[in-house]
Structure formats: structure tokens, C-alpha cells
Design a protein around this motif. Structure first.
Motif, PDB file in Angstrom:
ATOM      1  N   SER A  20      27.146 -34.384 -78.049  1.00 58.85           N
ATOM      2  CA  SER A  20      26.894 -35.637 -77.322  1.00 58.85           C
ATOM      3  C   SER A  20      26.479 -35.316 -75.896  1.00 58.85           C
ATOM      4  N   GLY A  21      25.563 -36.107 -75.364  1.00 59.31           N
ATOM      5  CA  GLY A  21      25.063 -35.852 -74.011  1.00 59.31           C
ATOM      6  C   GLY A  21      23.809 -36.644 -73.735  1.00 59.31           C
ATOM      7  N   ALA A  22      23.118 -36.297 -72.646  1.00 58.43           N
ATOM      8  CA  ALA A  22      21.909 -37.004 -72.222  1.00 58.43           C
ATOM      9  C   ALA A  22      20.678 -36.302 -72.775  1.00 58.43           C
ATOM     10  N   TYR A  23      19.841 -37.087 -73.498  1.00 53.68           N
ATOM     11  CA  TYR A  23      18.646 -36.517 -74.116  1.00 53.68           C
ATOM     12  C   TYR A  23      17.472 -37.484 -73.987  1.00 53.68           C
ATOM     13  N   SER A  24      16.269 -36.921 -73.960  1.00 56.50           N
ATOM     14  CA  SER A  24      15.062 -37.749 -74.040  1.00 56.50           C
ATOM     15  C   SER A  24      14.766 -38.041 -75.517  1.00 56.50           C
ATOM     16  N   ILE A  25      13.791 -38.907 -75.769  1.00 51.03           N
ATOM     17  CA  ILE A  25      13.538 -39.315 -77.154  1.00 51.03           C
ATOM     18  C   ILE A  25      12.829 -38.230 -77.968  1.00 51.03           C
ATOM     19  N   THR A  26      12.324 -37.189 -77.311  1.00 54.47           N
ATOM     20  CA  THR A  26      11.596 -36.138 -78.048  1.00 54.47           C
ATOM     21  C   THR A  26      12.407 -34.863 -78.229  1.00 54.47           C
ATOM     22  N   GLU A  27      13.594 -34.773 -77.644  1.00 50.29           N
ATOM     23  CA  GLU A  27      14.392 -33.564 -77.772  1.00 50.29           C
ATOM     24  C   GLU A  27      15.079 -33.502 -79.137  1.00 50.29           C
ATOM     25  N   PRO A  28      15.090 -32.305 -79.799  1.00 54.42           N
ATOM     26  CA  PRO A  28      15.751 -32.172 -81.104  1.00 54.42           C
ATOM     27  C   PRO A  28      17.251 -32.454 -80.988  1.00 54.42           C
ATOM     28  N   LEU A  29      17.769 -33.239 -81.925  1.00 55.88           N
ATOM     29  CA  LEU A  29      19.195 -33.554 -81.939  1.00 55.88           C
ATOM     30  C   LEU A  29      19.872 -33.118 -83.230  1.00 55.88           C
TER      31      LEU A  29
ATOM     32  N   LEU B 225      -2.562 -45.896 -88.484  1.00 47.03           N
ATOM     33  CA  LEU B 225      -2.142 -46.539 -87.239  1.00 47.03           C
ATOM     34  C   LEU B 225      -0.627 -46.731 -87.272  1.00 47.03           C
ATOM     35  N   SER B 226       0.077 -46.076 -86.350  1.00 47.16           N
ATOM     36  CA  SER B 226       1.539 -46.043 -86.389  1.00 47.16           C
ATOM     37  C   SER B 226       2.114 -46.387 -85.032  1.00 47.16           C
ATOM     38  N   LEU B 227       3.370 -46.848 -85.051  1.00 43.48           N
ATOM     39  CA  LEU B 227       4.102 -47.142 -83.817  1.00 43.48           C
ATOM     40  C   LEU B 227       5.108 -46.040 -83.544  1.00 43.48           C
ATOM     41  N   LYS B 228       5.352 -45.799 -82.257  1.00 43.54           N
ATOM     42  CA  LYS B 228       6.445 -44.927 -81.851  1.00 43.54           C
ATOM     43  C   LYS B 228       7.678 -45.800 -81.654  1.00 43.54           C
ATOM     44  N   LEU B 229       8.718 -45.487 -82.394  1.00 43.74           N
ATOM     45  CA  LEU B 229       9.928 -46.299 -82.405  1.00 43.74           C
ATOM     46  C   LEU B 229      11.097 -45.486 -81.873  1.00 43.74           C
TER      47      LEU B 229
ATOM     48  N   TRP C 252      20.951 -44.972 -83.868  1.00 46.83           N
ATOM     49  CA  TRP C 252      19.952 -43.992 -84.304  1.00 46.83           C
ATOM     50  C   TRP C 252      20.180 -43.708 -85.780  1.00 46.83           C
ATOM     51  N   ILE C 253      19.233 -44.133 -86.610  1.00 45.07           N
ATOM     52  CA  ILE C 253      19.403 -44.020 -88.058  1.00 45.07           C
ATOM     53  C   ILE C 253      18.466 -42.962 -88.625  1.00 45.07           C
ATOM     54  N   VAL C 254      18.860 -42.432 -89.771  1.00 40.15           N
ATOM     55  CA  VAL C 254      18.018 -41.465 -90.474  1.00 40.15           C
ATOM     56  C   VAL C 254      16.749 -42.192 -90.921  1.00 40.15           C
ATOM     57  N   PRO C 255      15.569 -41.650 -90.606  1.00 41.13           N
ATOM     58  CA  PRO C 255      14.315 -42.338 -90.967  1.00 41.13           C
ATOM     59  C   PRO C 255      14.186 -42.533 -92.467  1.00 41.13           C
ATOM     60  N   PRO C 256      13.477 -43.593 -92.897  1.00 41.99           N
ATOM     61  CA  PRO C 256      13.240 -43.793 -94.338  1.00 41.99           C
ATOM     62  C   PRO C 256      12.560 -42.578 -94.970  1.00 41.99           C
TER      63      PRO C 256
ATOM     64  N   CYS D 197      14.642 -36.270 -83.969  1.00 40.65           N
ATOM     65  CA  CYS D 197      14.900 -36.673 -82.586  1.00 40.65           C
ATOM     66  C   CYS D 197      14.976 -38.193 -82.545  1.00 40.65           C
ATOM     67  N   LEU D 198      15.266 -38.760 -81.382  1.00 36.00           N
ATOM     68  CA  LEU D 198      15.412 -40.212 -81.275  1.00 36.00           C
ATOM     69  C   LEU D 198      14.120 -40.943 -81.610  1.00 36.00           C
ATOM     70  N   LEU D 199      12.989 -40.267 -81.411  1.00 34.49           N
ATOM     71  CA  LEU D 199      11.691 -40.886 -81.667  1.00 34.49           C
ATOM     72  C   LEU D 199      11.297 -40.730 -83.130  1.00 34.49           C
ATOM     73  N   GLN D 200      10.818 -41.817 -83.724  1.00 35.29           N
ATOM     74  CA  GLN D 200      10.218 -41.738 -85.047  1.00 35.29           C
ATOM     75  C   GLN D 200       8.956 -42.585 -85.065  1.00 35.29           C
ATOM     76  N   GLU D 201       8.071 -42.329 -86.012  1.00 33.53           N
ATOM     77  CA  GLU D 201       6.831 -43.095 -86.127  1.00 33.53           C
ATOM     78  C   GLU D 201       6.798 -43.795 -87.484  1.00 33.53           C
ATOM     79  N   TRP D 202       6.141 -44.967 -87.488  1.00 33.94           N
ATOM     80  CA  TRP D 202       6.040 -45.716 -88.739  1.00 33.94           C
ATOM     81  C   TRP D 202       4.699 -46.437 -88.783  1.00 33.94           C
ATOM     82  N   PRO D 203       3.967 -46.369 -89.909  1.00 30.78           N
ATOM     83  CA  PRO D 203       2.690 -47.091 -90.021  1.00 30.78           C
ATOM     84  C   PRO D 203       2.901 -48.601 -89.994  1.00 30.78           C
ATOM     85  N   VAL D 204       2.104 -49.291 -89.184  1.00 37.26           N
ATOM     86  CA  VAL D 204       2.371 -50.713 -88.928  1.00 37.26           C
ATOM     87  C   VAL D 204       2.148 -51.583 -90.160  1.00 37.26           C
TER      88      VAL D 204
END
Length: 580
Positions: free
Chosen positions: A157-166, A64-68, A141-145, A180-187
Motif C-alpha cells: 500500500s502506498g502512493a502510486y500513479s495510474i501507470t505504475e505496476p501494482l 477506439l478506446s477510453l483510458k479508465l 480498483w477491479i480486475v479488468p474483464p 496498474c490502475l489504468l485500463q483501456e476499454w473499447p467504447v
């Protein structure tokens, strides 16, 4: 087998404990909580009405994970991070089963200011980009653990959604990872930090009984126990509105729907005192009311603490208000009963203490992976049945928190708010915060607090004598304690949330107010020792002026407190001269 939120499944070879699964044709969200051979027990986070024997169970391959990502602030979610405002647009008034794990909006585009270059070696926790998530909070926006490697490609630099590769990096194994801006983490897994630091700063709340008498440290833990109607929710609302944390995560865990409605209506209208912006710009609300699925209530506090740790890792001070952990414990008890586990005290599962410990130990003042100092402070309300503080949830909570803010029914019914009782409450943070008070307020604040608490304890002892034989039998110095304690309780400890100057009081004004009350006692005791009758010493007009200083003297001009001190001196100088 279907027993409320508990579902039994067969043919579960290859599934893992704590794995998230989709149950039935509606794909209800569930979590495996027990495996016995080829059979598994699943805790379902949605209503199971209509679920039939024989429907399939589908694996997701992850816990069970959250989208962050950006978009959490200013939003309201249910216990498993589904956005209630978005759900309400499509189905007003109800949450349909099987809507899936929708979370933050993936269509919104954010103006990302990139801060990495090709060839740069990235370590976990490093900031790769920043941009305003709200007018009050900069999203970092930090590098995930657990992720590390060399940048092989990065978007401009520019406008991006949370799922676009950066960013693309080559990790230690030589594999390419796309970020990408989106990451997941187990709660249920705490996010890592570089170092846990000693607590050294108070969480300033503007509430006098807290900031001076029973302070909470940034990164500390506190419990607010109280029976029905004692003001737990109101006290937490005040802390959420006025505490100097950068970000607030408010968890309505099993509370009545009308209380959460009150939060939703109030918070968007509240203005942050520092910035003049709506307080929702730095707030995340999690609502799992008493009529929502009980299993999601059990998950809601983990959802809240995970979001808090996410913003802590960006370098922010985060405060969590969990209202209330008793309802969370009741959810544990209900699920435990359906699992036919052996009950412990009052029917709660035997693992209640360890679950409480797991939650509160995720608080702390830390150094992030990037080297920033940040904190998560947990303030949990407890709702003991009948106001009995000896029941299991309150007793076990006391083992894991360092500030115990006991609410009193008599104070609440007498309209004394916050109804935190000065005799039953304590804070273990006084010694660790003493250097901060000495450096930022006054060197004698801790000593002054101890003296005022001594008066309150003396007044409590004298109150028993007064009830038996009356006040007239007491010597005048003890009658003075009764009078000054009344000033202290009404003029200092009682606070009016609806008064513009009294709802939030700066720490410097709190100290000076307490100094005035202490000075009143010192001069009164001096007069009593010289034989002046207490009936003369207690000048009603003067004592009333001291009580009303919280209303009469504005927070931005404290010169009136010096004037009041001079009035006290003039009054007692005149008395001593007259009776000399």
C-alpha cells in the motif's frame, strides 16, 4: 480523398474495421469505418482543415478506446475523452489538432490501500484495492474483464500513479500480466456483467411529476422530447443535481456552447444534498458542443456510457444525461451523407434505429462480476424539429425507452416547469415499482396516482366544452373537477427550481401533498352532492392554501400537512352543517 471528417486511404492491407488510426503528419485521431479491398474509409474525430492528399496513416492496433482509472470524477472531457480543462491551460480557447489521445492525468499519485496477497487467485471484477477518488466516491480498483490468474507479485500500500505496476498475475496460459490502475476499454463494446436483474427501485429525483406520476426505474431508460425552449436542458440539469444516483455522467452532445458554459459554472457551485459537498465530486461532464468536430459528437455518447459502465462495475448506481440524442443522430446523418450512403426517412441513415437500440440497451440493473448490485440509468433528451414527435429520432426512441416524458411548448411558455405534459407522457415502470412504493411510501400511492390522473383526463375533456359554451353550463361536480385539477397542476405538478423547499421534494412529502389534494376533492364532492353550490364549496383562501403548501410547509417538518387536512375538514364540516 478528404471530405470533412471522412477521409479515404489506400494501401490499407492488414488494417481492421473499427481500428483507431493516426491520420496525416499531425496524427489526427481517426477510426476505420469501411474497408473495400486495399482502400479504407476513415472517420476523423478532429478538424481536417489543412490535411493533404498523400499524408500517411498510422495504425494503433486497437479500436477506439477510453483510458479508465481514478481522476475521471470532477473532470470535463470532449467527445473522445480529452480533458478540456487541461487543454485550456496550454491553449486557452482552442483545441489544437494532433494533440493525441491525452486523457486522465498520469502524474497524480493516489494513496492506494492494497487488498491482495501473493498466491491469491483473482477473477475478473474482483476488487484489488480501494481509496477515495473524491470525498464522496471510493474508487474500487477491479480486475479488468477477461483477466484471471494467480498473483505472483503485488506492491505494498502506498502512493502510486495510474501507470505504475501494482500487481503481477500468471494467467491460464502461463503468461505474466502486469496490472496498474489504468485500463483501456473499447467504447463500442458493452462491459460484461454477471447477471442482469429485474428492475425494482425508482430513481428518486425530488421532482413530483416524475417520482409519483411518471417514475424512472434505476437501470431503466427514459426520453425527454421537446421543441426549442421547452426546458429539456433545464429538466436534465434538475435530474443531474437531485437524482439519488451515486454518480452522474452528463453528456452535452451537440448543444450550444453557452448551455455547456452554464453547466460548467453551475455544477461546481452546487452542493450535494446528502453530503454537503460539491456535486462535481460525483459528476463527469462530457462536452461536445455544436462547434466541435461532428465525428466526435457521434462518439460522445459511447464515451459517456463506457465511463458509466466502468463505475457501475465498481458497484455504483450511475445516471447518464444525454443532451441531446437528436444532435447525435444529426451527426450520424452528416457522416452518412459524406459516405454517400442511401438515406432513409428524413435523410437519416437506415441504421439509425439499431444505433439507438445499441445505446439504450446498455442501461440496466445488474449484478457485477464481484456480486454487487449496481445500475446504469439512461435519460436522453430528444430535440424534434418544430416539436414534431412523429419525426424519426423521437419515433424510434419511443421503441427503446420505457418512460416518455413529453415536454409541452404551451406549458413552458406559461412558465410551468417541469413542462412535462401529463396527457402525452407515460411510464412503463409503474407496475414493477408498485411493490417498492407499497413497502417504502404507502400501499395506496399507485391507486392515488391513478385517481389524480383520471381527474386530469376528465379536466381535459371538460376544457373543450368550457371553450365552446362556458363553464356555467357544467354541473357542479364537473366544475369541482376543474377547480381541483387547477390545484393539482399548480400546487403539485408545477415546481420551482429556485425555491429552497420546492426544488427538491422528498418522496414522503410528495405522497402526503397528493393525499391532501385528494382529500380536498373528496370533501368537496361530498359537499356538492348535498346540494351546496360550487361557489361556496370553492373557498379561495382554502384552495390557495393547498396550492401554496409546497412553499409554506418545509421538507423536514410535515406536520403542517396534517394541520391543512384538518382545516379542510373543518371548512366542509361547517358547510355541511350550515346547509343541512
Amino acid at each position: 480523398m478528404v471530405n470533412g471528417p471522412v477521409v479515404g486511404a489506400t494501401d490499407m492491407t492488414g488494417y481492421k474495421m473499427r481500428e483507431m488510426v493516426m491520420v496525416g503528419h499531425l496524427k489526427l485521431i481517426g477510426e476505420i469505418i469501411a474497408i473495400d479491398g486495399n482502400e479504407a474509409t476513415i472517420q476523423v474525430y478532429e478538424e481536417t482543415e489543412g490535411l493533404k492528399i498523400g499524408e500517411p496513416v498510422t495504425s494503433t492496433g486497437k479500436p477506439l478506446s477510453l483510458k479508465l482509472g481514478p481522476g475521471l470524477l470532477g473532470n470535463i472531457f470532449d467527445g473522445i475523452e480529452r480533458p478540456l480543462l487541461e487543454i485550456e491551460k496550454h491553449n486557452p480557447g482552442f483545441i489544437n489538432e494532433g494533440i493525441g489521445m491525452i486523457a486522465i492525468d498520469e502524474e497524480v499519485r493516489w494513496n492506494v490501500d492494497m487488498d491482495v496477497v501473493v498466491g491469491q487467485h483473482l477473477l475478473q471484477g474482483m476488487c484489488m484495492a480501494s481509496f477515495p477518488e473524491t470525498p464522496l466516491i471510493e474508487f474500487r480498483w477491479i480486475v479488468p474483464p477477461g483477466v484471471e490468474g494467480e498473483v505472483t507479485w503485488c506492491a505494498p500500500s502506498g502512493a502510486y500513479s495510474i501507470t505504475e505496476p501494482l500487481v503481477k498475475i500468471r494467467n491460464r496460459e502461463g503468461d505474466e500480466e502486469v496490472l496498474c490502475l489504468l485500463q483501456e476499454w473499447p467504447v463500442r463494446a458493452p462491459r460484461p456483467v454477471s447477471e442482469r436483474l429485474a428492475l425494482s427501485k425508482p430513481l428518486l429525483t425530488g421532482q413530483r411529476v416524475l417520482d409519483v406520476f411518471f417514475p424512472i426505474a434505476k437501470g431503466g431508460t427514459a426520453a425527454i422530447p421537446g421543441g426549442f425552449g421547452t426546458g429539456k436542458t433545464m429538466t436534465q440539469h434538475q435530474l443531474a443535481k437531485w437524482s439519488d444516483a451515486d454518480i452522474i455522467v452528463y453528456i452535452g452532445c451537440g448543444e450550444r456552447g453557452n448551455e455547456m458554459t452554464d453547466v460548467l459554472e453551475q455544477f461546481p457551485k452546487l452542493i450535494d444534498p446528502e453530503s454537503g459537498r460539491p456535486i462535481m465530486d460525483r459528476t463527469v461532464l462530457i462536452a461536445n458542443t455544436s462547434n466541435m468536430p461532428v465525428a466526435a459528437r457521434e462518439a460522445s455518447i459511447y464515451t459517456g456510457i463506457t465511463i458509466a459502465e466502468y463505475y457501475r462495475d465498481m458497484g455504483y448506481d450511475v445516471a447518464i444525461m444525454a443532451d441531446s440524442t437528436s444532435r447525435w443522430a444529426e451527426a450520424l446523418r452528416e457522416i452518412s451523407g459524406r459516405l454517400e450512403e442511401m438515406p432513409a426517412e428524413d435523410g437519416y441513415p437506415a441504421y439509425l434505429p439499431s444505433r439507438l437500440a445499441e445505446f439504450y440497451e446498455r442501461a440496466g440493473y445488474v449484478r457485477t462480476m464481484e456480486g454487487r448490485d449496481a445500475s446504469v440509468t439512461i435519460i436522453g433528451a430528444v430535440s424534434p424539429a418544430g416539436g414534431d414527435f412523429s419525426e424519426p429520432v423521437t419515433e424510434n426512441t419511443k421503441r427503446f425507452v420505457n418512460a416518455f416524458l413529453a415536454l409541452d411548448k404551451k406549458l413552458a411558455y406559461a412558465r410551468h416547469y417541469p413542462s412535462i405534459h401529463w396527457l402525452n407522457s407515460y411510464s412503463g415502470y409503474i407496475k414493477v415499482l408498485a411493490p417498492w412504493y407499497a413497502a417504502n411510501v404507502s400501499a395506496d400511492l399507485v391507486e392515488l396516482r391513478a385517481e389524480m390522473l383520471r381527474l386530469l383526463f376528465e379536466e381535459n375533456k371538460l376544457a373543450d366544452i368550457v371553450q365552446l359554451v362556458g363553464e356555467d353550463v357544467l354541473p357542479d361536480d364537473q366544475r369541482l373537477i376543474l377547480e381541483v385539477s387547477k390545484v393539482l397542476k399548480i400546487g403539485f405538478l408545477q415546481q420551482n427550481a429556485f425555491h429552497k423547499d420546492d426544488t427538491y421534494v422528498p418522496i414522503q412529502k410528495q405522497y402526503q401533498m397528493l393525499t391532501v389534494i385528494a382529500h380536498l376533492y373528496e370533501r368537496g364532492l361530498e359537499a356538492v352532492k348535498q346540494g351546496i353550490p360550487i361557489s361556496v364549496v370553492r373557498n379561495e383562501v382554502l384552495f390557495d392554501r393547498v396550492i401554496k403548501m409546497k412553499y409554506d410547509i418545509p421538507n423536514d417538518d410535515l406536520s403542517g400537512l396534517d394541520t391543512l387536512t384538518e382545516e379542510i375538514d373543518d371548512h366542509f364540516d361547517a358547510l355541511i352543517k350550515k346547509y343541512a
